[in-house]
Design a protein around this motif. Structure first.
Motif, PDB file in Angstrom:
ATOM      1  N   ASP A  71       0.838  -1.209   0.000  1.00 19.51           N
ATOM      2  CA  ASP A  71       0.000   0.000   0.000  1.00 19.51           C
ATOM      3  C   ASP A  71       0.866   1.249   0.000  1.00 19.51           C
ATOM      4  OD1 ASP A  71      -2.111   1.956   0.654  1.00 19.51           O
ATOM      5  OD2 ASP A  71      -3.275   0.207   1.234  1.00 19.51           O
TER       6      ASP A  71
ATOM      7  N   THR B 133      -6.559   1.542  -5.656  1.00 21.18           N
ATOM      8  CA  THR B 133      -7.332   2.430  -6.548  1.00 21.18           C
ATOM      9  C   THR B 133      -7.419   3.815  -5.937  1.00 21.18           C
ATOM     10  OG1 THR B 133      -8.839   0.578  -6.989  1.00 21.18           O
ATOM     11  CG2 THR B 133      -9.604   2.717  -7.679  1.00 21.18           C
TER      12      THR B 133
ATOM     13  N   TYR C 120     -13.434   7.618 -12.832  1.00 14.53           N
ATOM     14  CA  TYR C 120     -13.227   6.389 -12.047  1.00 14.53           C
ATOM     15  C   TYR C 120     -13.799   5.185 -12.814  1.00 14.53           C
ATOM     16  CZ  TYR C 120     -14.301   3.078  -8.215  1.00 14.53           C
ATOM     17  OH  TYR C 120     -14.425   1.973  -7.422  1.00 14.53           O
TER      18      TYR C 120
HETATM   19  N1  LIG Z   1     -15.874   0.402  -1.314  1.00 14.25           N
HETATM   20  C1  LIG Z   1     -16.766   0.212  -2.267  1.00 14.25           C
HETATM   21  O1  LIG Z   1     -17.978   0.436  -2.091  1.00 14.25           O
HETATM   22  C2  LIG Z   1     -16.343  -0.308  -3.613  1.00 14.25           C
HETATM   23  C3  LIG Z   1     -17.317  -0.545  -4.576  1.00 14.25           C
HETATM   24  C4  LIG Z   1     -16.925  -1.036  -5.817  1.00 14.25           C
HETATM   25  C5  LIG Z   1     -15.595  -1.300  -6.072  1.00 14.25           C
HETATM   26  N2  LIG Z   1     -14.667  -1.040  -5.119  1.00 14.25           N
HETATM   27  C6  LIG Z   1     -13.279  -1.306  -5.435  1.00 14.25           C
HETATM   28  O2  LIG Z   1     -12.709  -2.084  -4.390  1.00 14.25           O
HETATM   29  C7  LIG Z   1     -11.330  -1.731  -4.222  1.00 14.25           C
HETATM   30  C8  LIG Z   1     -11.041  -1.345  -2.800  1.00 14.25           C
HETATM   31  O3  LIG Z   1     -11.865  -0.248  -2.436  1.00 14.25           O
HETATM   32  P1  LIG Z   1     -11.880   0.306  -0.956  1.00 14.25           P
HETATM   33  O4  LIG Z   1     -13.247   0.798  -0.672  1.00 14.25           O
HETATM   34  O5  LIG Z   1     -11.257  -0.677  -0.056  1.00 14.25           O
HETATM   35  O6  LIG Z   1     -10.955   1.576  -1.124  1.00 14.25           O
HETATM   36  P2  LIG Z   1      -9.817   2.148  -0.132  1.00 14.25           P
HETATM   37  O7  LIG Z   1      -9.556   3.541  -0.599  1.00 14.25           O
HETATM   38  O8  LIG Z   1     -10.209   1.954   1.282  1.00 14.25           O
HETATM   39  O9  LIG Z   1      -8.576   1.223  -0.471  1.00 14.25           O
HETATM   40  C9  LIG Z   1      -7.720   1.452  -1.551  1.00 14.25           C
HETATM   41  C10 LIG Z   1      -6.295   1.329  -1.055  1.00 14.25           C
HETATM   42  O10 LIG Z   1      -5.423   1.564  -2.167  1.00 14.25           O
HETATM   43  C11 LIG Z   1      -4.308   2.299  -1.692  1.00 14.25           C
HETATM   44  N3  LIG Z   1      -3.680   3.000  -2.812  1.00 14.25           N
HETATM   45  C12 LIG Z   1      -4.108   4.110  -3.457  1.00 14.25           C
HETATM   46  N4  LIG Z   1      -3.246   4.455  -4.424  1.00 14.25           N
HETATM   47  C13 LIG Z   1      -2.253   3.520  -4.402  1.00 14.25           C
HETATM   48  C14 LIG Z   1      -1.086   3.327  -5.162  1.00 14.25           C
HETATM   49  N5  LIG Z   1      -0.766   4.168  -6.148  1.00 14.25           N
HETATM   50  N6  LIG Z   1      -0.293   2.279  -4.881  1.00 14.25           N
HETATM   51  C15 LIG Z   1      -0.595   1.418  -3.875  1.00 14.25           C
HETATM   52  N7  LIG Z   1      -1.698   1.564  -3.100  1.00 14.25           N
HETATM   53  C16 LIG Z   1      -2.515   2.599  -3.380  1.00 14.25           C
HETATM   54  C17 LIG Z   1      -4.896   3.253  -0.660  1.00 14.25           C
HETATM   55  O11 LIG Z   1      -3.897   3.726   0.223  1.00 14.25           O
HETATM   56  C18 LIG Z   1      -5.931   2.372   0.014  1.00 14.25           C
HETATM   57  O12 LIG Z   1      -5.391   1.739   1.161  1.00 14.25           O
HETATM   58  C19 LIG Z   1     -11.057  -0.634  -5.235  1.00 14.25           C
HETATM   59  O13 LIG Z   1     -10.539  -1.219  -6.407  1.00 14.25           O
HETATM   60  C20 LIG Z   1     -12.436  -0.060  -5.507  1.00 14.25           C
HETATM   61  O14 LIG Z   1     -12.498   0.541  -6.774  1.00 14.25           O
HETATM   62  C21 LIG Z   1     -15.011  -0.553  -3.892  1.00 14.25           C
END
Ligand SMILES: NC(=O)c1ccc[n+]([C@@H]2O[C@H](COP(=O)([O-])OP(=O)(O)OC[C@H]3O[C@@H](n4cnc5c(N)ncnc54)[C@H](O)[C@@H]3O)[C@@H](O)[C@H]2O)c1
Length: 326
Positions: A31, A76, A141
């Motif tokens: 991360d 992401t 996005y």
């Molecule tokens: N939470 C939701 O409702 C939801 C819905 C649909 C899809 N998603 C997808 O699920 C996944 C996780 O979502 P989430 O809610 O846990 O988001 P989150 O923001 O909590 O987690 C994403 C993580 O990615 C890390 N990150 C960001 N840029 C980075 C980089 N350049 N290199 C390495 N790490 C990096 C962040 O520090 C964070 O810890 C994502 O792909 C998101 O698009 C989430």
């Protein structure tokens, strides 16, 4: 051999890591912005690597150094940040995703599981949406999610990577942070559980299709473990709920929850789009339309909002040290 979770200390990955650790797997969390608090209880059971998916050398190093067999690619920049800064989201979501697939090809990673989103759909997707419906993203996005899906299919056909993907609805659960309309559905419950006041900035009639984090994690694990997947991209569906109904449900468990309403005009517009999107998503667990129900050994466990809110509150109250102080 280990399993790599990119974005590993994020909301979904931290819960996923907890379940994978319980099953005895070697887990590496990679991360850019490590959140130790979210994984406090499993800190000593995982390998933590600070790094950026947009940096090729760092991706190659983490995969080769830890002998990675499979990857859950969740790193992401989420919707609000991606809309404000396309260039930064391009680096993480587009270049980062390319790096993950290209390095996987080069280093012999077997499976890459990609977390996509319902935001790949839009007005031209039709009703009700299915896995094969036309992708018509209306956000940057969403565009980056379409890219990840198409790229994953390419690496599957061309380079035999076992690519698998889920398009989640709005996942809610303890530890969800960040900005945006969808976050309030989680923070409302979390703050109520902690007896903290909640500021609501979107209209009460806003609707979202929700999925509880425990169901989302089980889905990811089922997708990963399935011996065979036919078409590789799955939808789960969501439980449609308005903010008003969610507040009512929370009050059944925490009667004196304090909510202040301060509507933000920009958030209100995004909320309208979500409400519209909710009407084209089939209800989770009740549909026979989606491949997830037919092909994977997965079943929705949290089928009612009451069950979700009850479990959510219990989890937060049991682990207050992980969720207090924003
Ligand atoms: N939470 C939701 O409702 C939801 C819905 C649909 C899809 N998603 C997808 O699920 C996944 C996780 O979502 P989430 O809610 O846990 O988001 P989150 O923001 O909590 O987690 C994403 C993580 O990615 C890390 N990150 C960001 N840029 C980075 C980089 N350049 N290199 C390495 N790490 C990096 C962040 O520090 C964070 O810890 C994502 O792909 C998101 O698009 C989430």
């Amino acid at each position: 051999m280990s399993i790599l979770l990119t974005g590993g200390t994020g909301f979904i990955s931290s819960h996923l890591a907890r379940s994978l650790v319980k099953e005895g797997h070697n887990i590496v969390l990679f991360d850019k912005f490590i959140n130790r608090k979210r994984i406090k209880d499993i800190l000593t059971s995982v390998k933590l690597v600070k790094g950026d998916v947009a940096l090729w050398d760092e991706v190659v190093e983490v995969i080769s150094k830890h002998d990675v067999e499979d990857i859950f690619h969740t790193a992401t920049e989420l919707a609000v940040k991606a809309e404000k800064n396309h260039a930064s989201a391009f680096k993480t979501n587009i270049e980062g995703t390319f790096n993950v697939f290209e390095a996987s090809k080069m280093l012999g990673v077997k499976k890459v599981i990609f977390t996509s989103s319902l935001s790949v759909y839009g007005p031209k997707s039709g009703f009700p949406i299915k896995e094969d419906s036309y992708r018509d993203p209306t956000s940057f996005y969403g565009v980056t999610k379409v890219f990840g899906e198409v790229l994953g299919m390419f690496y599957h056909y061309k380079h035999s990577i076992d690519f698998r993907c889920v398009r989640f609805p709005v996942v809610i659960g303890p530890g969800r942070r960040g900005q945006g309309v969808t976050v309030i559905f989680s923070t409302l419950i979390e703050k109520a559980a902690l007896n903290e006041p909640v500021t609501i900035d979107i209209p009460q009639n806003t609707m979202l299709p929700i999925l509880y984090i425990k169901d989302a994690v089980n889905f990811l694990i089922s997708l990963w473990k399935a011996e065979k997947v036919r078409k590789r991209i799955y939808i789960v569906g969501g439980i449609p709920i308005s903010l008003e109904k969610l507040v009512e449900t929370v009050k059944r468990f925490v009667p004196d929850v304090q909510t202040n309403v301060e509507i933000d005009e920009e958030a209100e517009q995004v909320a309208k789009v979500w409400t519209l999107l909710t009407t084209i998503v089939v209800k989770a667990g009740q549909d026979k339309l989606y491949r997830s129900i037919k092909e994977l050994n997965w079943e929705l466990k949290y089928t009612s909002v009451e069950n979700i809110v009850k479990d959510f509150i219990e989890c937060v109250q049991k682990h207050k040290d992980m969720f207090t102080s924003y």
